[in-house]
Scaffold this motif. Sequence first.
Motif, PDB file in Angstrom:
ATOM      1  N   ASP A 160       0.859  -1.175   0.000  1.00  0.00           N
ATOM      2  CA  ASP A 160       0.000   0.000   0.000  1.00  0.00           C
ATOM      3  C   ASP A 160       0.899   1.230   0.000  1.00  0.00           C
ATOM      4  OD1 ASP A 160       0.872   0.329   2.641  1.00  0.00           O
ATOM      5  OD2 ASP A 160      -1.016  -0.374   3.529  1.00  0.00           O
ATOM      6  N   ARG A 161       0.319   2.414   0.120  1.00  0.00           N
ATOM      7  CA  ARG A 161       1.104   3.641  -0.013  1.00  0.00           C
ATOM      8  C   ARG A 161       2.127   3.799   1.108  1.00  0.00           C
ATOM      9  NH1 ARG A 161      -1.637   8.039  -2.127  1.00  0.00           N
ATOM     10  NH2 ARG A 161       0.086   9.362  -1.427  1.00  0.00           N
ATOM     11  N   GLU A 162       1.915   3.111   2.221  1.00  0.00           N
ATOM     12  CA  GLU A 162       2.830   3.238   3.359  1.00  0.00           C
ATOM     13  C   GLU A 162       3.955   2.192   3.335  1.00  0.00           C
ATOM     14  OE1 GLU A 162      -0.699   3.692   3.880  1.00  0.00           O
ATOM     15  OE2 GLU A 162       0.033   5.742   3.570  1.00  0.00           O
ATOM     16  N   THR A 163       3.893   1.251   2.410  1.00  0.00           N
ATOM     17  CA  THR A 163       4.885   0.170   2.354  1.00  0.00           C
ATOM     18  C   THR A 163       6.215   0.678   1.809  1.00  0.00           C
ATOM     19  OG1 THR A 163       3.097  -1.402   1.898  1.00  0.00           O
ATOM     20  CG2 THR A 163       5.352  -2.160   1.473  1.00  0.00           C
ATOM     21  N   LYS A 164       7.283   0.277   2.460  1.00  0.00           N
ATOM     22  CA  LYS A 164       8.616   0.570   1.934  1.00  0.00           C
ATOM     23  C   LYS A 164       8.927  -0.483   0.866  1.00  0.00           C
ATOM     24  CE  LYS A 164      13.384   1.408   3.388  1.00  0.00           C
ATOM     25  NZ  LYS A 164      14.295   1.545   4.555  1.00  0.00           N
ATOM     26  N   VAL A 165       9.298  -0.033  -0.314  1.00  0.00           N
ATOM     27  CA  VAL A 165       9.519  -0.942  -1.440  1.00  0.00           C
ATOM     28  C   VAL A 165      10.975  -0.855  -1.906  1.00  0.00           C
ATOM     29  CG1 VAL A 165       8.883  -1.480  -3.825  1.00  0.00           C
ATOM     30  CG2 VAL A 165       7.116  -0.732  -2.202  1.00  0.00           C
ATOM     31  N   ILE A 166      11.590  -2.018  -2.099  1.00  0.00           N
ATOM     32  CA  ILE A 166      12.939  -2.103  -2.668  1.00  0.00           C
ATOM     33  C   ILE A 166      12.823  -2.836  -4.002  1.00  0.00           C
ATOM     34  CG2 ILE A 166      15.336  -2.821  -2.327  1.00  0.00           C
ATOM     35  CD1 ILE A 166      14.355  -0.976  -0.106  1.00  0.00           C
ATOM     36  N   ILE A 167      13.360  -2.236  -5.050  1.00  0.00           N
ATOM     37  CA  ILE A 167      13.261  -2.800  -6.398  1.00  0.00           C
ATOM     38  C   ILE A 167      14.648  -3.227  -6.870  1.00  0.00           C
ATOM     39  CG2 ILE A 167      12.451  -2.364  -8.746  1.00  0.00           C
ATOM     40  CD1 ILE A 167      11.169   0.278  -7.371  1.00  0.00           C
ATOM     41  N   TYR A 168      14.725  -4.411  -7.481  1.00  0.00           N
ATOM     42  CA  TYR A 168      16.027  -4.795  -8.027  1.00  0.00           C
ATOM     43  C   TYR A 168      15.916  -5.389  -9.418  1.00  0.00           C
ATOM     44  CZ  TYR A 168      15.336  -9.796  -6.791  1.00  0.00           C
ATOM     45  OH  TYR A 168      14.883 -11.086  -6.692  1.00  0.00           O
ATOM     46  N   ASP A 169      16.997  -5.197 -10.148  1.00  0.00           N
ATOM     47  CA  ASP A 169      17.182  -5.676 -11.504  1.00  0.00           C
ATOM     48  C   ASP A 169      18.325  -6.678 -11.467  1.00  0.00           C
ATOM     49  OD1 ASP A 169      16.901  -5.621 -14.334  1.00  0.00           O
ATOM     50  OD2 ASP A 169      16.378  -3.491 -14.183  1.00  0.00           O
ATOM     51  N   GLN A 170      18.770  -7.147 -12.634  1.00  0.00           N
ATOM     52  CA  GLN A 170      19.939  -8.026 -12.632  1.00  0.00           C
ATOM     53  C   GLN A 170      21.163  -7.270 -12.116  1.00  0.00           C
ATOM     54  OE1 GLN A 170      19.999 -11.317 -13.257  1.00  0.00           O
ATOM     55  NE2 GLN A 170      22.138 -11.328 -12.628  1.00  0.00           N
ATOM     56  N   GLU A 171      21.356  -6.065 -12.657  1.00  0.00           N
ATOM     57  CA  GLU A 171      22.405  -5.167 -12.164  1.00  0.00           C
ATOM     58  C   GLU A 171      21.728  -3.808 -11.997  1.00  0.00           C
ATOM     59  OE1 GLU A 171      25.332  -5.778 -15.251  1.00  0.00           O
ATOM     60  OE2 GLU A 171      26.211  -7.492 -14.194  1.00  0.00           O
ATOM     61  N   ASN A 172      22.415  -2.715 -12.342  1.00  0.00           N
ATOM     62  CA  ASN A 172      21.730  -1.418 -12.407  1.00  0.00           C
ATOM     63  C   ASN A 172      21.231  -1.259 -13.831  1.00  0.00           C
ATOM     64  OD1 ASN A 172      21.983  -0.498  -9.763  1.00  0.00           O
ATOM     65  ND2 ASN A 172      24.054   0.248 -10.107  1.00  0.00           N
ATOM     66  N   ASP A 173      20.008  -1.671 -14.057  1.00  0.00           N
ATOM     67  CA  ASP A 173      19.466  -1.677 -15.411  1.00  0.00           C
ATOM     68  C   ASP A 173      18.217  -0.798 -15.471  1.00  0.00           C
ATOM     69  OD1 ASP A 173      19.200  -2.386 -18.092  1.00  0.00           O
ATOM     70  OD2 ASP A 173      19.665  -4.493 -17.715  1.00  0.00           O
ATOM     71  N   MET A 174      17.594  -0.738 -16.641  1.00  0.00           N
ATOM     72  CA  MET A 174      16.492   0.195 -16.859  1.00  0.00           C
ATOM     73  C   MET A 174      15.158  -0.263 -16.282  1.00  0.00           C
ATOM     74  SD  MET A 174      16.106  -0.337 -20.967  1.00  0.00           S
ATOM     75  CE  MET A 174      16.223  -1.961 -21.718  1.00  0.00           C
ATOM     76  N   TYR A 175      14.986  -1.563 -16.047  1.00  0.00           N
ATOM     77  CA  TYR A 175      13.682  -2.061 -15.612  1.00  0.00           C
ATOM     78  C   TYR A 175      13.369  -1.646 -14.175  1.00  0.00           C
ATOM     79  CZ  TYR A 175      14.940  -4.751 -19.699  1.00  0.00           C
ATOM     80  OH  TYR A 175      15.372  -5.105 -20.950  1.00  0.00           O
ATOM     81  N   ALA A 176      14.382  -1.636 -13.321  1.00  0.00           N
ATOM     82  CA  ALA A 176      14.170  -1.174 -11.947  1.00  0.00           C
ATOM     83  C   ALA A 176      13.788   0.298 -11.938  1.00  0.00           C
ATOM     84  CB  ALA A 176      15.427  -1.404 -11.104  1.00  0.00           C
ATOM     85  N   SER A 177      14.400   1.077 -12.821  1.00  0.00           N
ATOM     86  CA  SER A 177      14.073   2.504 -12.903  1.00  0.00           C
ATOM     87  C   SER A 177      12.650   2.707 -13.401  1.00  0.00           C
ATOM     88  CB  SER A 177      15.066   3.218 -13.823  1.00  0.00           C
ATOM     89  OG  SER A 177      16.366   3.187 -13.282  1.00  0.00           O
ATOM     90  N   ARG A 178      12.215   1.876 -14.343  1.00  0.00           N
ATOM     91  CA  ARG A 178      10.836   1.964 -14.836  1.00  0.00           C
ATOM     92  C   ARG A 178       9.851   1.698 -13.693  1.00  0.00           C
ATOM     93  NH1 ARG A 178       7.400   2.566 -19.634  1.00  0.00           N
ATOM     94  NH2 ARG A 178       5.559   1.267 -19.290  1.00  0.00           N
TER      95      ARG A 178
END
Length: 279
Positions: free
Chosen positions: A85-103
């Motif tokens: 929900d809006r209060e959840t802390k979210v961590i996003i990861y890709d294979q490395e530093n790639d464009m999908y995590a940024s999207r």
Amino acid sequence: MAFTVTAEELKNELEQGTNVVIIDVRFDLQEPEAGRRWYKEEHLPGAVYLDLNKDLSSKPVKHGGNHPLPDEGRFAKRLGDLGIDRETKVIIYDQENDMYASRCWWLLYYMGHEEMYILEGGFSRWKELGYETTEQVPHYPQKQYNASVRPELVATMEEVKEKIRNKRAILIDSRSKERYLGLEEPLYEKAGHIPGAKHYFWKDVFTEGGKWKDPSELEKHFQTLPKGEEIIVSCGSGVSACPNFIALKLAGYEKVKLYPGSFSDWISYEENEVATGEE
């Protein structure tokens, strides 16, 4: 505003039992099912999976580009189903530093989220440090995601055309130099770029070692762009433009928008001209 978290910091948070949801967004444009397969084989403990084509985009139609933004209601439900929900802390990861995590980061920001971070170095860095992975798929209690959409972050094709013609914004093309110049185009029937676009390759926001550049380095990278001007970032279909969006924010730029349809949307209108070579 912080945009990234290190593997060491995330490991510490998991050990402390911090309320965090991790999103795995690994993907391969040439092999769309590869990311989900990698996730099933192993992923970070507690991580859920979001697919670029199925979750972070809607199906392409005549206009809107190859990766149109997902329907906001559907995406909000998907997040809620994953225990976010809006209060959840979210961590996003890709294979490395790639464009999908940024999207994914950009989409959460667009939906009004506040606490979302990209894992520096992605899955590769986590594995390099010898940290635990798993094949177990977690199940979180369903939540209600009440989006507060930020429409001011999006530029339409008509807006791009008008603002570039009247010099009311600066358009950035985030693709490789070869594609920008029109020397090659592996994905679309036309090669080149939107007339007036300036070239800033998305991978140049990372160091030679693949880490995000620090704010001072990014300020130098974008130094020819006036901070008071509106900047519209684009690419092929609104994915690789997202690292540039984040990098500009890190460098202190406030008026930054994404043109989600980007070049693939632009060329879907026969009347739109395409430029080649240097501007």
